[in-house]
Write an enzyme that holds these catalytic residues in place. Structure first.
Site, short mmCIF file in Angstrom:
data_model
loop_
_atom_site.label_atom_id
_atom_site.label_comp_id
_atom_site.label_asym_id
_atom_site.label_seq_id
_atom_site.Cartn_x
_atom_site.Cartn_y
_atom_site.Cartn_z
CG HIS A 166 32.21 -24.52 27.06
ND1 HIS A 166 33.21 -25.17 26.77
CD2 HIS A 166 31.21 -24.45 26.10
CE1 HIS A 166 33.07 -25.43 25.58
NE2 HIS A 166 31.89 -25.48 25.26
CG ASP A 168 34.75 -21.49 20.44
OD1 ASP A 168 33.83 -21.82 20.08
OD2 ASP A 168 35.51 -21.91 21.19
#
Length: 317
Positions: free
Chosen positions: A183, A253
């Site tokens: 992230h 993702d």
């Protein structure tokens, strides 16, 4: 014509601007997060509105409902579920019991999702746990034994299927060795192919007949030292498609993660060009969604075939 993108939305209700945008663009599907979920009636209404926009009953509605640290449904209304790590602890002592517990747990998760109108669960996680594994994977992994992860991941997928929900195995080709959170930072894996074939690749290769998988934003230096998997045709075609023999639907993702270079619209284009069937655009910002569809190609015939095969798998005995 549908476009190969899964969109998130901003809140608990569909705005008129969102509804008009989705009617015009016809995204492949939608993904829900905690910000979109308040109570059962509200979730059902939201999903109905999304399906009305798409004018399709079969449009995929996704969620990440793994149990443990990744549960999007608020526990005010929905049951807390054990993590993959908790389920995996039973494996060494009693593999059969662990498999049954896992299958039943994900079956119950699936029934909950099905009741709400959610058709795809971005679970289970097939990543292997190492001592150095970043906590972003943490309790989401079934354990450190590739065989245990393979069979428990399979049991989880079967449980979801039995409940009428499509599983997504993630994060192919393996996120477990990474020591950073994708992230925020690019995870780089320096292991040799020999090492990876003896460990990280095994759960995915053993379950390559499953119909749906999600990439990890991991950079395999031995295959492509310049791009993370999501943006790497070398990894997608050479490892995931050819070596692992995964021929199912491949979704990126979330493309908002800082592991990836460039802007989100550029990431959308690059992920599709690299070989992802679908781009995952999670954050629900409509201005960014509008930028991300500029010059996006229509969904390919191959992706349509893979989706049809996914539905056939779901409804097969």
């Amino acid at each position: 014509m549908e476009i190969p993108i899964i969109f998130g939305i901003q809140g608990t209700k569909l705005s008129k601007e969102e509804a008009d945008f989705f009617r015009n663009t016809k995204p492949f599907g939608f993904i829900l997060f905690t910000r979109n979920l308040e109570n059962p009636d509200q979730v059902r209404k939201l999903i109905k509105d999304l399906k009305d926009c798409a004018d399709l009953e079969e449009i995929p509605i996704l969620i990440d409902e793994e149990g443990g640290s990744v549960q999007r449904l608020p526990q005010t209304f929905w049951e807390t579920r054990p993590s993959a790590k908790e389920l995996g602890l039973n494996f060494q002592e009693d593999p059969k019991k662990a498999m049954n517990l896992t299958r039943n747990n994900y079956y119950e998760i699936g029934l909950t999702l099905k009741d709400l109108g959610i058709s795809v669960n971005a679970a289970p996680v097939f990543d292997i746990q190492y001592q150095s594994t970043h906590e972003v994977i943490g309790d989401r992994s079934f354990g450190s034994d590739p065989y245990a992860v393979s069979v428990l991941g399979r049991a989880a997928a079967e449980g979801l299927k039995n409940a009428g929900v499509i599983p997504i195995m993630k994060h192919i080709p393996g996120h477990g060795r990474t020591t950073v959170d994708s992230h925020f930072n690019p995870p780089v894996i320096d292991a040799s192919l020999k090492e990876l074939r003896k460990s990280d690749f095994i759960p995915f290769q053993e379950n390559s007949d499953l119909p749906f998988a999600m990439t990890g934003h991991v950079q395999l230096n031995v295959v492509d030292p310049n791009h993370p998997t999501t943006l790497s045709s070398k990894v997608i075609e050479g490892i995931i498609r050819d070596e692992m023999q995964f021929q199912g639907l491949l979704i990126s993702d979330c493309l908002f993660m800082d592991a990836l270079p460039d802007t989100v619209p550029e990431r959308v284009q690059a992920s599709l060009k690299a070989g992802c069937d679908l781009a995952l655009h999670c954050h629900g910002n409509i201005d960014d969604m509008k930028k991300s569809i500029v010059n996006i190609p229509p969904i390919s015939s191959k992706t349509k075939e893979r989706w049809d095969s996914t539905l056939e798998w779901l409804y097969s005995k």
